[in-house]
Structure formats: structure tokens, C-alpha cells
Design a protein around this motif. Structure first.
Motif, PDB file in Angstrom:
ATOM      1  N   ALA A  12       0.824  -1.208   0.000  1.00  0.00           N
ATOM      2  CA  ALA A  12       0.000   0.000   0.000  1.00  0.00           C
ATOM      3  C   ALA A  12       0.859   1.259   0.000  1.00  0.00           C
ATOM      4  O   ALA A  12       0.455   2.317  -0.472  1.00  0.00           O
ATOM      5  N   LEU A  13       2.073   1.141   0.519  1.00  0.00           N
ATOM      6  CA  LEU A  13       2.958   2.285   0.573  1.00  0.00           C
ATOM      7  C   LEU A  13       3.341   2.791  -0.813  1.00  0.00           C
ATOM      8  O   LEU A  13       3.587   3.971  -1.018  1.00  0.00           O
ATOM      9  N   VAL A 260     -11.533 -31.895  -4.704  1.00  0.00           N
ATOM     10  CA  VAL A 260     -11.272 -30.785  -5.617  1.00  0.00           C
ATOM     11  C   VAL A 260     -10.341 -29.776  -4.951  1.00  0.00           C
ATOM     12  O   VAL A 260     -10.476 -29.498  -3.753  1.00  0.00           O
ATOM     13  N   VAL A 261      -9.366 -29.254  -5.718  1.00  0.00           N
ATOM     14  CA  VAL A 261      -8.511 -28.163  -5.266  1.00  0.00           C
ATOM     15  C   VAL A 261      -9.014 -26.884  -5.914  1.00  0.00           C
ATOM     16  O   VAL A 261      -9.250 -26.831  -7.114  1.00  0.00           O
ATOM     17  N   MET A 262      -9.196 -25.847  -5.110  1.00  0.00           N
ATOM     18  CA  MET A 262      -9.729 -24.572  -5.575  1.00  0.00           C
ATOM     19  C   MET A 262      -8.591 -23.561  -5.525  1.00  0.00           C
ATOM     20  O   MET A 262      -8.062 -23.253  -4.452  1.00  0.00           O
ATOM     21  N   ILE A 263      -8.200 -23.066  -6.690  1.00  0.00           N
ATOM     22  CA  ILE A 263      -6.946 -22.333  -6.834  1.00  0.00           C
ATOM     23  C   ILE A 263      -7.016 -20.947  -6.212  1.00  0.00           C
ATOM     24  O   ILE A 263      -7.900 -20.141  -6.507  1.00  0.00           O
ATOM     25  N   ASN A 264      -6.028 -20.664  -5.343  1.00  0.00           N
ATOM     26  CA  ASN A 264      -5.856 -19.367  -4.695  1.00  0.00           C
ATOM     27  C   ASN A 264      -5.248 -18.387  -5.703  1.00  0.00           C
ATOM     28  O   ASN A 264      -4.320 -18.735  -6.425  1.00  0.00           O
ATOM     29  N   PHE A 265      -5.744 -17.145  -5.741  1.00  0.00           N
ATOM     30  CA  PHE A 265      -5.268 -16.163  -6.712  1.00  0.00           C
ATOM     31  C   PHE A 265      -4.040 -15.379  -6.250  1.00  0.00           C
ATOM     32  O   PHE A 265      -3.394 -14.723  -7.069  1.00  0.00           O
ATOM     33  N   GLY A 266      -3.727 -15.352  -4.966  1.00  0.00           N
ATOM     34  CA  GLY A 266      -2.665 -14.495  -4.456  1.00  0.00           C
ATOM     35  C   GLY A 266      -1.363 -14.656  -5.232  1.00  0.00           C
ATOM     36  O   GLY A 266      -0.926 -15.775  -5.503  1.00  0.00           O
ATOM     37  N   SER A 267      -0.716 -13.538  -5.585  1.00  0.00           N
ATOM     38  CA  SER A 267       0.510 -13.606  -6.382  1.00  0.00           C
ATOM     39  C   SER A 267       1.570 -14.485  -5.746  1.00  0.00           C
ATOM     40  O   SER A 267       2.247 -15.253  -6.430  1.00  0.00           O
ATOM     41  N   THR A 268       1.718 -14.408  -4.420  1.00  0.00           N
ATOM     42  CA  THR A 268       2.749 -15.201  -3.755  1.00  0.00           C
ATOM     43  C   THR A 268       2.374 -16.669  -3.637  1.00  0.00           C
ATOM     44  O   THR A 268       3.205 -17.496  -3.285  1.00  0.00           O
ATOM     45  N   PHE A 269       1.120 -16.999  -3.952  1.00  0.00           N
ATOM     46  CA  PHE A 269       0.696 -18.397  -3.990  1.00  0.00           C
ATOM     47  C   PHE A 269       0.938 -19.018  -5.364  1.00  0.00           C
ATOM     48  O   PHE A 269       1.149 -20.220  -5.464  1.00  0.00           O
ATOM     49  N   VAL A 270       0.855 -18.211  -6.403  1.00  0.00           N
ATOM     50  CA  VAL A 270       0.894 -18.770  -7.756  1.00  0.00           C
ATOM     51  C   VAL A 270       2.192 -18.522  -8.503  1.00  0.00           C
ATOM     52  O   VAL A 270       2.442 -19.147  -9.524  1.00  0.00           O
ATOM     53  N   ILE A 338     -12.246 -22.790  -8.168  1.00  0.00           N
ATOM     54  CA  ILE A 338     -11.760 -21.440  -7.869  1.00  0.00           C
ATOM     55  C   ILE A 338     -11.875 -21.178  -6.374  1.00  0.00           C
ATOM     56  O   ILE A 338     -12.942 -21.346  -5.784  1.00  0.00           O
ATOM     57  N   GLY A 339     -10.766 -20.740  -5.758  1.00  0.00           N
ATOM     58  CA  GLY A 339     -10.767 -20.352  -4.350  1.00  0.00           C
ATOM     59  C   GLY A 339      -9.919 -19.111  -4.170  1.00  0.00           C
ATOM     60  O   GLY A 339      -8.846 -19.143  -3.578  1.00  0.00           O
ATOM     61  N   SER A 340     -10.398 -17.999  -4.668  1.00  0.00           N
ATOM     62  CA  SER A 340      -9.602 -16.788  -4.889  1.00  0.00           C
ATOM     63  C   SER A 340      -8.860 -16.270  -3.662  1.00  0.00           C
ATOM     64  O   SER A 340      -7.743 -15.774  -3.760  1.00  0.00           O
ATOM     65  N   ASP A 341      -9.497 -16.362  -2.500  1.00  0.00           N
ATOM     66  CA  ASP A 341      -8.995 -15.704  -1.283  1.00  0.00           C
ATOM     67  C   ASP A 341      -9.154 -14.186  -1.366  1.00  0.00           C
ATOM     68  O   ASP A 341      -8.399 -13.439  -0.746  1.00  0.00           O
ATOM     69  N   TYR A 342     -10.140 -13.708  -2.140  1.00  0.00           N
ATOM     70  CA  TYR A 342     -10.445 -12.278  -2.154  1.00  0.00           C
ATOM     71  C   TYR A 342     -10.733 -11.789  -0.733  1.00  0.00           C
ATOM     72  O   TYR A 342     -11.303 -12.498   0.088  1.00  0.00           O
ATOM     73  N   ASP A 343     -10.316 -10.574  -0.463  1.00  0.00           N
ATOM     74  CA  ASP A 343     -10.388  -9.936   0.852  1.00  0.00           C
ATOM     75  C   ASP A 343      -9.507 -10.631   1.885  1.00  0.00           C
ATOM     76  O   ASP A 343      -9.593 -10.320   3.078  1.00  0.00           O
ATOM     77  N   GLY A 344      -8.644 -11.563   1.431  1.00  0.00           N
ATOM     78  CA  GLY A 344      -7.749 -12.258   2.354  1.00  0.00           C
ATOM     79  C   GLY A 344      -6.283 -12.137   2.017  1.00  0.00           C
ATOM     80  O   GLY A 344      -5.441 -12.341   2.875  1.00  0.00           O
ATOM     81  N   VAL A 345      -5.968 -11.812   0.750  1.00  0.00           N
ATOM     82  CA  VAL A 345      -4.553 -11.690   0.368  1.00  0.00           C
ATOM     83  C   VAL A 345      -4.178 -10.258   0.049  1.00  0.00           C
ATOM     84  O   VAL A 345      -3.110  -9.988  -0.518  1.00  0.00           O
ATOM     85  N   GLY A 346      -5.038  -9.334   0.408  1.00  0.00           N
ATOM     86  CA  GLY A 346      -4.703  -7.921   0.311  1.00  0.00           C
ATOM     87  C   GLY A 346      -4.331  -7.471  -1.083  1.00  0.00           C
ATOM     88  O   GLY A 346      -4.945  -7.865  -2.074  1.00  0.00           O
ATOM     89  N   ASP A 347      -3.294  -6.648  -1.170  1.00  0.00           N
ATOM     90  CA  ASP A 347      -2.914  -6.021  -2.432  1.00  0.00           C
ATOM     91  C   ASP A 347      -1.981  -6.872  -3.277  1.00  0.00           C
ATOM     92  O   ASP A 347      -1.355  -6.372  -4.210  1.00  0.00           O
ATOM     93  N   SER A 348      -1.859  -8.142  -2.973  1.00  0.00           N
ATOM     94  CA  SER A 348      -0.978  -9.008  -3.760  1.00  0.00           C
ATOM     95  C   SER A 348      -1.721  -9.718  -4.882  1.00  0.00           C
ATOM     96  O   SER A 348      -1.173 -10.597  -5.535  1.00  0.00           O
TER      97      SER A 348
END
Length: 398
Positions: A12-13, A260-270, A338-348
Motif C-alpha cells: 500500500a505504501l 477438488v482443489v480450488m486455486i488461490n489467486f494471491g501472487s505469492t501463492f501462484v 476457484i478459491g480466490s482468497d479475495y479480501d484475504g490476500v490484500g494487495d498481492s
């Protein structure tokens, strides 16, 4: 936010890419498919976001990754609301109290806008509500700490609408070891955790193996009589050494289980580059803290200066699609969601997938890979609904 720890504040900085940035433009076909089929997202952290700062997500909001207008634009029909309990509350009655409070928030969303949202406690609820034009809000509990070792609490939370439980979070709890916790207290599941697997099967709550250790995963697979899910995990093939993600061997075992595996969207996850950036920042920050102290001037400005000189390397839609595609090629089309993790991985969040309006970009990526409409429908929601139904069917017989 909660799971991105310092990274959200750090990014955020320097400012972050917005939902409209990048070169991803979904076709009319991609947008049409997200509206035509039920779209289930296995993990969205709206309740804990509201715990931190209340917003009326039944209307457009200025912050966060989810609200009603954006969900409708993205075709999101059934976001699992994560009832997230921080590991700091493990072994405390406060964890149970917080879980009930977060469920209250979900009920409040529906109460504010019953013409827009509805609680969903079964796949049939989701299908019925989809036909009525409502967004279903099923719930999953992230961290089984609120059970407090008492099976009566399992029934209570089932009655309130919890339909999956992520057994642990960032630390070992009374149920399971965590992938993040080096202690491996139980060497997998605790005695209570092993008993809990059977009880969850019998009552009809999906077992979520996101966050648990490898040993715990394999013990769940051995014990569970019904398919299990990874509600928001990605693949270790792309992030070597990151135990939070799943190996190819684990994917094969999950598929054999019917899960089933639901893929996390966070950049540091993928993306390994994004993950490496995070690791490097953490290591350099720790070194400065050790040399100059936690309250030092050098540390106070470190994050801002580091990010200014080393911008965060965001993943993008194609990176996420690669994870989906790998699962399909390895174990088949029936075992990924799909398991985005929206609102959980912040700005990544990756470029092109910055909020819940962006699912058409993901579908466009799948179309570009050659996926047909039937396959895309499975990825969007049919696979998870199939697992959920099989878990219900097992419970009905036992």
C-alpha cells in the motif's frame, strides 16, 4: 488484511495495480459464460473484513475486493464466506465467540438485502437461489479452533450453516498441524482431529485441507469416507518449498479421493518470483531489526524504500490459469475449482484479477487455452457442487 500479514501494508505504501490495469480484456463469450453458469468461489474473507471495518457490501464499496455490484458484474453466484479465526485465538473460548459473530455478519448481509443475497446450506439451495437471481452465501470455517474439542460445537456450527471447516490455520491447533508451523506438534492430526474427520463425514461438513501440514493431509485422505476439498490452495510445482501449496503427489491422492482443489489467486501463492520477493523483503527486514532494533529509524522507513527500489512483481491472469491447467492435465477436469482468497490476500492479487468483477478475465484465459464450455462450467462451480453433494449423500446414509 489477515493472511498477507505485512505484505498488504507494505504494498500500500507504493500504490497498487487497480482492477482496470493490465492488458486483460474478456470477450463477450467469457462474460456470457460467467453469467450463464453457477460460479462458486471457495473462499472469500468478507466477514473478517467487516469485523475490521463495517461496510455495507450489499451496495458498492470504496474498499475491499467484494460487494454486490462487482459480484454481479463478475458473475459470482456462490461465494463461500470465510469464517476466519486467527491462530492467536486458538485454545480460547474467544475463538468460538468470534465465529458466531462472523456468522452474524453474514446473516446481516442477507437481512439488509434479501432481494440480493440468501444463505445457502446445500447445493440445492445454491441452484434454487441461482434460478431466482440471488447470490448464495454458503459458509466455511477457516480454522477449526472454535470447536474447542467438543463435538457438540460441530453440530451447533452445522446448524448455523457451516459447510466446510479448514482444520487449522497458521499454527497447530487442537485438531491438526499447520503447513506454516515448523513444530509439527501432532505429526499430522491430533487424536481429536482423527475422530473429527469421521464426525464431519457423518454430519455432512466438507473437510478442507488448505493450510494443514503434508502429514495431516495424507491422514485426512486415509481416514475420510467422503471427498475432501482444498478451498483456497495453489500448486507447489510452481512454488517449490512452499508447503502451503499442494504437490503433484497430493493432487493425485486428492483426485483418487474424489476431491477438488480450488486455486488461490494471491501472487505469492501462484508465482515463485512474487514469493521470492516476499521472502527477500522479510529476510532483509529481519536483518535490519536484529542489527538496529525493532524501533530503529532504519527499520521505520525500510519497507517504503525497499518497495520504491524493488517494485512488487505481480502475477497475472495467465499465471493462475497455468495452475488450473496443470491440475487438469495431471488428474482431470473434475478436480479443480476457484478459491480466490479475495479480501484475504490484500494487495498481492494478480493483474487482471483484482476483485470479484474480474472472473471473466479468468474464463477468457481458459478459452484461450482451448477449454470448452462444459469444462469451464465444471471449473466455475460444478466440480465443487458435485463434491458437496457427495458429502451430503454420505452423511444421509450414516
Amino acid at each position: 488484511m489477515k493472511k498477507s500479514l505485512w505484505i498488504c501494508t507494505a504494498l500500500a505504501l507504493s500504490g497498487c495495480v487497480t482492477a482496470s490495469d493490465g492488458e486483460f480484456h474478456a470477450s463477450e463469450k467469457a462474460t456470457e459464460l460467467t453469467q450463464k453458469y453457477i460460479l462458486v468461489d471457495g473462499h472469500i474473507d468478507v466477514p473478517y473484513r467487516l469485523q475490521q471495518k463495517w461496510e455495507d457490501v450489499t451496495l458498492a464499496t470504496d474498499s475491499g475486493d467484494f460487494d454486490y455490484p462487482r459480484a454481479k458484474a463478475g458473475g459470482l453466484n456462490a461465494p463461500f464466506m470465510s469464517i476466519y479465526i486467527p491462530a492467536s485465538l486458538d485454545d480460547s473460548p474467544k475463538s468460538t465467540a468470534l465465529a458466531h459473530k462472523l456468522i452474524d455478519y453474514v446473516e446481516a448481509i442477507v437481512g439488509r438485502a434479501p432481494d440480493k443475497f440468501a444463505i445457502a446450506k446445500s447445493p440445492d439451495d445454491v441452484k434454487k437461489q441461482f434460478a431466482e437471481g440471488l447470490i448464495s452465501l454458503p459458509m466455511g470455517m477457516e480454522n477449526g479452533s472454535p470447536l474447542q474439542g467438543n463435538m457438540a460445537n460441530l453440530k451447533t456450527f452445522y446448524d448455523r450453516g457451516i459447510r466446510y471447516i479448514t482444520l487449522a490455520h497458521s499454527l497447530a491447533n487442537h485438531i491438526s498441524d499447520s503447513s506454516y508451523d515448523l513444530r509439527k506438534k501432532w505429526k499430522g492430526l491430533s487424536p481429536f482431529g482423527k475422530e473429527l474427520v469421521g464426525e464431519m463425514n457423518n454430519i455432512g461438513i466438507m473437510i478442507d485441507i488448505s493450510h494443514v501440514s503434508d502429514d495431516a493431509f495424507y491422514q485426512v485422505i486415509e481416514l475420510s469416507k467422503a471427498p475432501v476439498i482444498a478451498s483456497h490452495s495453489s500448486l507447489r510445482r510452481f512454488t517449490p518449498g512452499f508447503e502451503r501449496n499442494m504437490t503433484d503427489e497430493m493432487l493425485v491422492a486428492l483426485a483418487e479421493n474424489g476431491g477438488v482443489v480450488m486455486i488461490n489467486f494471491g501472487s505469492t501463492f501462484v508465482d515463485q518470483v512474487s514469493r521470492g520477493w516476499r521472502i527477500t523483503l522479510s529476510e532483509k527486514r529481519k536483518a535490519i531489526e536484529q542489527e538496529f532494533g525493532a524501533d530503529s529509524e532504519q527499520l521505520a522507513n525500510f519497507d517504503e524504500e525497499y518497495i520504491k527500489n524493488n517494485p512488487f512483481p505481480f502475477a497475472n491472469v495467465d499465471t493462475v490459469v497455468d495452475h488450473v491447467d496443470h491440475v487438469v492435465k495431471l488428474v482431470g477436469i473434475d478436480h479443480v475449482g476457484i478459491g480466490s482468497d479475495y479480501d484475504g490476500v490484500g494487495d498481492s492479487l494478480p493483474i487482471g484479477l483484482k476483485d470479484v468483477s474480474a472472473y471473466p478475465n479468468l474464463v477468457q484465459g481458459l478459452l484461450d487455452k482451448g477449454y470448452n464450455e462444459e469444462d469451464i462450467a465444471k471449473i466455475l462451480g460444478t466440480n465443487l457442487l458435485r463434491v458437496w453433494s457427495e458429502v451430503e449423500d454420505y452423511a444421509a446414509k450414516h
